[in-house]
Design a protein around this motif. Structure first.
Motif, PDB file in Angstrom:
ATOM      1  N   SER A  37       0.826  -1.198   0.000  1.00 18.94           N
ATOM      2  CA  SER A  37       0.000   0.000   0.000  1.00 18.94           C
ATOM      3  C   SER A  37       0.865   1.254   0.000  1.00 18.94           C
ATOM      4  O   SER A  37       1.766   1.400   0.826  1.00 18.94           O
ATOM      5  CB  SER A  37      -0.913  -0.004   1.225  1.00 18.94           C
ATOM      6  N   GLU A  39       1.814   5.457  -0.011  1.00 18.69           N
ATOM      7  CA  GLU A  39       1.413   6.695   0.655  1.00 18.69           C
ATOM      8  C   GLU A  39       0.557   7.507  -0.310  1.00 18.69           C
ATOM      9  O   GLU A  39       0.849   7.614  -1.498  1.00 18.69           O
ATOM     10  CB  GLU A  39       2.646   7.507   1.057  1.00 18.69           C
ATOM     11  N   ARG A  44      -4.983   7.539   5.628  1.00 13.40           N
ATOM     12  CA  ARG A  44      -5.441   6.152   5.622  1.00 13.40           C
ATOM     13  C   ARG A  44      -6.746   6.066   6.406  1.00 13.40           C
ATOM     14  O   ARG A  44      -6.908   6.680   7.444  1.00 13.40           O
ATOM     15  CB  ARG A  44      -4.387   5.238   6.258  1.00 13.40           C
ATOM     16  N   GLY A  45      -7.644   5.264   5.887  1.00 10.12           N
ATOM     17  CA  GLY A  45      -8.961   5.181   6.483  1.00 10.12           C
ATOM     18  C   GLY A  45      -9.991   6.033   5.766  1.00 10.12           C
ATOM     19  O   GLY A  45     -11.177   5.969   6.064  1.00 10.12           O
ATOM     20  N   THR A  48      -8.058   5.065   0.895  1.00  6.71           N
ATOM     21  CA  THR A  48      -6.794   4.948   0.167  1.00  6.71           C
ATOM     22  C   THR A  48      -6.694   3.621  -0.587  1.00  6.71           C
ATOM     23  O   THR A  48      -6.106   3.568  -1.666  1.00  6.71           O
ATOM     24  CB  THR A  48      -5.590   5.071   1.121  1.00  6.71           C
ATOM     25  N   ARG A 207      -5.109   0.774   4.595  1.00  4.30           N
ATOM     26  CA  ARG A 207      -4.464   0.678   5.905  1.00  4.30           C
ATOM     27  C   ARG A 207      -4.068  -0.761   6.226  1.00  4.30           C
ATOM     28  O   ARG A 207      -3.007  -1.012   6.791  1.00  4.30           O
ATOM     29  CB  ARG A 207      -5.418   1.226   6.966  1.00  4.30           C
ATOM     30  N   GLU A 208      -4.922  -1.722   5.836  1.00  5.66           N
ATOM     31  CA  GLU A 208      -4.644  -3.141   6.092  1.00  5.66           C
ATOM     32  C   GLU A 208      -3.838  -3.794   4.975  1.00  5.66           C
ATOM     33  O   GLU A 208      -3.457  -4.959   5.075  1.00  5.66           O
ATOM     34  CB  GLU A 208      -5.967  -3.890   6.285  1.00  5.66           C
ATOM     35  N   LYS A 209      -3.634  -3.068   3.872  1.00  5.58           N
ATOM     36  CA  LYS A 209      -2.796  -3.529   2.754  1.00  5.58           C
ATOM     37  C   LYS A 209      -3.310  -4.826   2.145  1.00  5.58           C
ATOM     38  O   LYS A 209      -2.572  -5.780   1.935  1.00  5.58           O
ATOM     39  CB  LYS A 209      -1.331  -3.693   3.208  1.00  5.58           C
TER      40      LYS A 209
END
Length: 279
Positions: A37, A39, A44-45, A48, A207-209
């Protein structure tokens, strides 16, 4: 000072890496594929994961639609559209039927999706087993062994406590008879739209990729029991106060002056389209 970005913001190597993860996700419906993931210029959240999928797939001929909880004009939807439009130059639309790629938070549009369209759903928590298993290592084992008794137990406890399954959104689904999947925080009303959808549905969690997918015409069943079948929210005998639509997901709007409750289409573009076609 003008800043020149690469097409669709990302460098080509990043887009290729995300596409490879996406192809693997399509090949294994419902399976969570990890990816690197990136930037993003948003926190994030705030979508993204979905935004990275959209930016990796969008082309010059695409037409983009972005909605947030049914609205085309929320702050999140407007800023995501602006970023994509500024870095690609593609056309944006509010019409579901016109769009080739749609990014959404918390809703699937009311107008049925068509073959050739791509729906990208933003996901805050991709792991459907996380509520009872905090370990990522253990959840991977449970998925590998197809051990989903914890998910059934969670629903059983809801029935015992409340007399019915009480998941308001993100009700887990079984994809292609194999993987239990979190459908993102869409309402239960939208779960049936996943089943044999002609459109490609992609789900991304930045965020969790993780990225996962529901390919076109894939069987998707909401978890339930024979004696307690899955039920979506019911709006029987209710209609939108603006356009009169029935059989769609409605928002409850209290009138403080009269104490009455009105109902209005959650999908704002669907409502506007109905108003424009009224005689």
């Amino acid at each position: 000072m003008k800043i020149n970005y690469n097409y669709a913001f990302f460098d080509e190597g990043s887009k290729r890496e995300i596409r490879r993860a996406t192809l693997k996700a399509i090949a294994i419906p419902g399976y969570q594929v990890p990816f690197a993931s990136r930037e993003m210029p948003i926190a994030r959240g705030w979508g993204t994961g979905g935004l990275q999928l959209t930016l990796s797939l969008v082309g010059q001929e695409d037409i983009l639609k972005v909605i947030d909880q049914g609205s085309d004009e929320s702050v999140n939807a407007v800023n995501i559209k602006r970023l994509i439009a500024l870095t690609t130059g593609i056309r944006v639309t509010d019409q579901t039927a016109e769009a080739t790629i749609m990014q959404s938070r918390h809703r699937i549009p009311e107008i049925p999706l068509q073959a050739g369209q791509i729906l990208v759903l933003q996901v805050p928590l991709p792991e459907p087993l996380r509520s009872y298993e905090p370990s990522e290592y253990e959840t991977k084992k449970l998925h590998a062994e197809q051990e989903y008794s914890g998910a059934w137990l969670m629903l059983f406890e809801q029935i015992m406590n409340f007399g019915a399954m009480s998941t308001g959104a993100d009700h887990p689904v079984l994809v292609h008879g194999r993987y239990v999947m979190a459908p993102s925080p869409i309402p239960r009303f939208d779960n049936p739209k996943l089943n044999y959808s002609p459109a490609l549905i992609l789900l991304g969690a930045g965020r969790e990729k993780k990225v996962y997918a529901v390919p076109p015409y894939t069987r998707v069943a909401s978890l339930d029991f024979e004696d307690y079948p899955f039920k979506a929210e019911s709006f029987q005998d209710k209609f939108c106060r603006l356009c009169g639509a029935r059989g769609v997901f409605l928002d409850e709007i209290p009138d403080e002056a009269t104490g009455e409750t009105f109902y209005q289409c959650n999908d704002t573009s669907y409502c506007l389209q109905n108003l424009n076609t009224k005689p």
